[in-house]
Structure formats: C-alpha cells, structure tokens
Design an enzyme around this catalytic site. Sequence first.
Site, PDB file in Angstrom:
ATOM      1  N   ASN A   1      30.333  42.180  34.702  1.00  0.00           N
ATOM      2  CA  ASN A   1      30.439  40.851  34.097  1.00  0.00           C
ATOM      3  C   ASN A   1      31.288  40.969  32.839  1.00  0.00           C
ATOM      4  O   ASN A   1      30.975  41.732  31.929  1.00  0.00           O
ATOM      5  CB  ASN A   1      29.041  40.320  33.753  1.00  0.00           C
ATOM      6  CG  ASN A   1      29.057  39.310  32.612  1.00  0.00           C
ATOM      7  OD1 ASN A   1      28.406  39.518  31.600  1.00  0.00           O
ATOM      8  ND2 ASN A   1      29.789  38.241  32.769  1.00  0.00           N
TER       9      ASN A   1
ATOM     10  N   MET B   1      31.537  32.553  33.388  1.00  0.00           N
ATOM     11  CA  MET B   1      31.427  34.004  33.317  1.00  0.00           C
ATOM     12  C   MET B   1      30.479  34.485  34.403  1.00  0.00           C
ATOM     13  O   MET B   1      29.460  33.852  34.663  1.00  0.00           O
ATOM     14  CB  MET B   1      30.907  34.427  31.935  1.00  0.00           C
ATOM     15  CG  MET B   1      30.859  35.914  31.698  1.00  0.00           C
ATOM     16  SD  MET B   1      32.459  36.741  31.752  1.00  0.00           S
ATOM     17  CE  MET B   1      33.211  36.111  30.251  1.00  0.00           C
ATOM     18  N   CYS B   2      30.797  35.581  35.048  1.00  0.00           N
ATOM     19  CA  CYS B   2      29.962  36.148  36.105  1.00  0.00           C
ATOM     20  C   CYS B   2      28.560  36.461  35.576  1.00  0.00           C
ATOM     21  O   CYS B   2      28.349  36.593  34.375  1.00  0.00           O
ATOM     22  CB  CYS B   2      30.582  37.428  36.647  1.00  0.00           C
ATOM     23  SG  CYS B   2      32.308  37.285  37.131  1.00  0.00           S
ATOM     24  N   GLU B   3      27.618  36.591  36.511  1.00  0.00           N
ATOM     25  CA  GLU B   3      26.265  36.954  36.128  1.00  0.00           C
ATOM     26  C   GLU B   3      25.746  38.070  37.017  1.00  0.00           C
ATOM     27  O   GLU B   3      26.090  38.168  38.192  1.00  0.00           O
ATOM     28  CB  GLU B   3      25.351  35.739  36.165  1.00  0.00           C
ATOM     29  CG  GLU B   3      25.697  34.726  35.103  1.00  0.00           C
ATOM     30  CD  GLU B   3      24.628  33.666  34.938  1.00  0.00           C
ATOM     31  OE1 GLU B   3      23.500  33.870  35.410  1.00  0.00           O
ATOM     32  OE2 GLU B   3      24.925  32.629  34.333  1.00  0.00           O
TER      33      GLU B   3
ATOM     34  N   VAL C   1      26.957  37.041  40.859  1.00  0.00           N
ATOM     35  CA  VAL C   1      27.660  35.790  41.146  1.00  0.00           C
ATOM     36  C   VAL C   1      28.921  35.775  40.298  1.00  0.00           C
ATOM     37  O   VAL C   1      28.916  36.186  39.135  1.00  0.00           O
ATOM     38  CB  VAL C   1      26.807  34.532  40.890  1.00  0.00           C
ATOM     39  CG1 VAL C   1      25.702  34.425  41.924  1.00  0.00           C
ATOM     40  CG2 VAL C   1      26.246  34.501  39.484  1.00  0.00           C
TER      41      VAL C   1
END
Length: 267
Positions: free
Chosen positions: A108, A1-3, A78
């Site tokens: 996110n 998962m994106c951060e 990210v």
Amino acid sequence: MCELFGMSSSQPVRLFYSLDAFSKHGGRSHVNRSGWGVAYYEDNDVLLIRDAHPAADSPWIGFLENHGLKSHCTICHVRYATVGAVSIVNTHPFRRELGGNMHVFAHNGGLKNIEAALPFESDRYRPVGQTDSEHAFCVLLQRLVAIWRDKKDKIPPLEDRMAVVVDTARDLRQLGSANFLYADGDVLFAHADKRRFDVDGKFGEIRAPGLCLGNSQEVIEGLNVQWSGTDRKGLMVASVPLTSSGWSALPEGTVIALRDGVEVARA
C-alpha cells in the site's frame, strides 16, 4: 489508496464478516475500485484469487464467504491504481517461489522512481506487470535469495530473514509510502509506514499510522472468525481497523513478524 488486511492464526480458520467488511473498502464505502486479491496459505502452497473488478461488486467475495476457505495465514488487498493499468497482472497479492516455499507480497503506497533507485541485482526475479509494488517484491526476493538458496529443507533463521525485510523496508520508505505485508510460508511480516486516508471520498495528506494491529479477543469475535479447535490465538493487521475497538496503531517504520497467531519479532 490501496488497503491491506492480513491474519495469522494458531490453526486454519474461516474468515466471514472480515472479508465482507474488507470488501466494502473496495469500492462501496471507500474509493478503491481498481481490483482486489486474497492469498490463502495451505500446507506449503498458496491459493491465490485475484479480480481486476471492484471487490464491492465481485461475486468472488460471496463465494469465499459461503465456502469458508480455511488458512492459518491470509493476505488480502484492495487496489487503487496509481502505477500500472487496471488488470489482473497488476493486481495484488503477488506470488513467487523461493527455496521451495511460496512467498506472497502486497503493498500500500507509492514508491517514486523505484526502478532507478533500487535496480535489480540479478535476473532471478523480474516483474510480470508494471507496478512499483511488484518491483519492490522482486527486489526483496533478490535480497533474500542468498539466505534461502542453501537452506537444504530448513527455513533460514528468523533473525536473518527479519534483517533483510527491515533493511528493504527502510530503503522503500525513502521512496514514498511503503506499507506492506509479506509472507514466506513460515511467518507473516508486516511493515507499517504512512498512508493516505479516505476523507469524504477523497484522499487526504499522507500520515501515520499506515497499519493497525488487531490483538484482542474482541476483534476476533467481532469479525466472526470460525475456529476448528480450542487453540485460539490470532492476530490481524489492517490499513483501517475493521471493528470499532481492539486495534492499536503500529508505529511508523515498524516491522513485525507473526507466526501461528503470535508476534515473534519486532524491529
């Protein structure tokens, strides 16, 4: 998962250790390896640096740390790709102009069937890439156009902008995980929802908290933030705390607005 990671401060500051710590979440200690980006506000414009390669392997991280770029508002992201190819066009943060200000957005989560659920209301803003995140950004901007269009060199009241962000965040939560950072050149908005956590290299169930607020001097000192003056107020928002203490979870469904290192609104 994106951060996500964002900082609002009372004066332009340099971020050093915080970028290094955050980059480790981009493919070294975490599984996010689909690209990264950072947006620095300077005056009324934004310096945007994006890379479709993992942050942990990117020479840009060392460059940014060594050259110590300053900003009073920074947004980092990210990516773990779920919708859209691994490419620059799909890499966050996204940037657009509205009302003579640069607006930046990073998300996110996953927003199921957003194209059908939240169709565009006009042709003013359309995605360049294929992500659900950029679609969400364009929806938000289209809803903000009315209050920015006639500002005549004045930023619309925070109350009006906050209402649009809160309403849009509520709509996005109906479609999935909707954590996001959004800045309009005046304030940094953060919306906390739920997210998947990295557990032993795999993603677990979706749960809160989606974002945490770093609101103590201990956090600032621990992240080696370098100030250029004595007025040292700063707040940080991150998907995962970057230090061992000094962070508090934002309740699910909360929207906060940060200006010059101070929380100025919450809903």
